[in-house]
Motif scaffolding. Structure first.
Motif, PDB file in Angstrom:
ATOM      1  N   LEU A  66       0.814  -1.214   0.000  1.00  0.00           N
ATOM      2  CA  LEU A  66       0.000   0.000   0.000  1.00  0.00           C
ATOM      3  C   LEU A  66       0.851   1.268   0.000  1.00  0.00           C
ATOM      4  O   LEU A  66       0.572   2.213  -0.745  1.00  0.00           O
ATOM      5  N   VAL A  81      -7.418   8.601  -0.038  1.00  0.00           N
ATOM      6  CA  VAL A  81      -7.356   7.197   0.386  1.00  0.00           C
ATOM      7  C   VAL A  81      -7.225   7.110   1.903  1.00  0.00           C
ATOM      8  O   VAL A  81      -7.924   6.324   2.558  1.00  0.00           O
ATOM      9  N   ARG A  84     -10.379   7.552   3.953  1.00  0.00           N
ATOM     10  CA  ARG A  84     -11.277   6.398   4.017  1.00  0.00           C
ATOM     11  C   ARG A  84     -10.661   5.232   4.789  1.00  0.00           C
ATOM     12  O   ARG A  84     -11.362   4.455   5.432  1.00  0.00           O
ATOM     13  N   PHE A  85      -9.364   5.124   4.714  1.00  0.00           N
ATOM     14  CA  PHE A  85      -8.640   3.972   5.255  1.00  0.00           C
ATOM     15  C   PHE A  85      -8.362   4.114   6.751  1.00  0.00           C
ATOM     16  O   PHE A  85      -8.507   3.157   7.525  1.00  0.00           O
ATOM     17  N   THR A  86      -7.987   5.308   7.168  1.00  0.00           N
ATOM     18  CA  THR A  86      -7.505   5.522   8.529  1.00  0.00           C
ATOM     19  C   THR A  86      -8.535   5.226   9.617  1.00  0.00           C
ATOM     20  O   THR A  86      -8.195   4.568  10.613  1.00  0.00           O
ATOM     21  N   LYS A  88     -10.906   3.086   9.884  1.00  0.00           N
ATOM     22  CA  LYS A  88     -11.030   1.646  10.119  1.00  0.00           C
ATOM     23  C   LYS A  88      -9.785   1.089  10.804  1.00  0.00           C
ATOM     24  O   LYS A  88      -9.867   0.271  11.727  1.00  0.00           O
TER      25      LYS A  88
END
Length: 249
Positions: A66, A81, A84-86, A88
């Motif tokens: 990644l 990105v 949206r990713f952090t 979770k």
């Protein structure tokens, strides 16, 4: 550090998806509680190993796959990105780390491969809690914040009391266990004292009136690189556990 902790957790949970956030914490923790209290040694081992596999695998994926992919994107795309990713990751990774570490310690005690454990656990507690809290206080400029002062004061009190009651009986434990504890101490401070606060800082930047995509991107890429450092340390712990189980590597 003016935002409330509850508000930050609620906001990040909403962004992560409340069901995901709750499941990411409750499922691993409940699995460990059941395995450690009413489960067999094999079930206890399974929960510990699976949490460790996921923790290590995700860290290595972030660093090796990644991170390089995101590094090739424009700053705005990279920031998008991470937004949206952090959220979770903020719930999933600490949960996996906690279950792996606590599961490993309780399993070592259960199968009696951790002699003279209490003084070593007292040292582990002090050298994990206090540096992690100092790192959090520094990153959020919170050394005068009452909440940080209370948390640090209580942690210091508990650490001193634990050390005071156990260190007089200090003796060497298994060399492999000692090495594993030292590595896990580094992992804990890095994870809870650097990576997790970084994710919170990204969230606060995302939700600010004028989000700075450069800041979000910079912290996100730093965390991706540090995940690789964690992955290397985690592989070292795996090697030490193989050595403990089979008497060598």
């Amino acid at each position: 550090m003016t935002e409330t902790v509850r508000g930050t957790v609620r906001g990040m949970g909403s962004r992560a998806n409340p069901a995901f956030a709750a499941g990411a914490i409750l499922l691993p923790v409940l699995a460990l509680l059941l395995a450690a209290t009413v489960g067999t040694r094999e079930q206890h081992t399974y929960v510990h190993v699976m949490a460790g596999v996921l923790w290590t695998g995700i860290d290595l994926f972030m660093a090796m796959v990644l991170g390089p992919v995101l590094g090739g994107l424009a700053v705005d795309a990279r920031s998008s990105v991470f937004e949206r990713f952090t959220p979770k990751m903020t719930f999933l990774m600490p949960s996996l780390a906690l279950v792996t570490i606590v599961g490993g310690i309780t399993l070592a005690l259960r199968v009696q491969v951790f002699p003279n454990a209490q003084p070593w656990l007292a040292l582990f507690t002090a050298f994990t809690l206090l540096p992690a809290l100092l790192s959090i206080g520094w990153q959020f400029d919170a050394f005068r914040d009452r909440r940080w002062l209370v948390a640090f004061g209580l942690s210091l009190l508990v650490s001193v009391a634990y050390l005071g009651t156990t260190l007089p009986a200090f003796e060497m434990t298994s060399h492999v266990i000692a090495v594993a504890l030292a590595i896990v101490t580094v992992l804990s401070v890095l994870g809870f004292g650097v990576l997790l606060p970084g994710e919170v800082k990204m969230y606060r930047e995302m939700t600010s009136d004028d989000p700075d995509t450069e800041v979000i991107s910079r912290i996100g890429m730093r965390n991706a690189k540090l995940a690789g450092v964690q992955g290397v340390f985690q592989l070292a712990v795996v090697a030490s556990m193989v050595s403990l189980r089979y008497g060598g590597f």
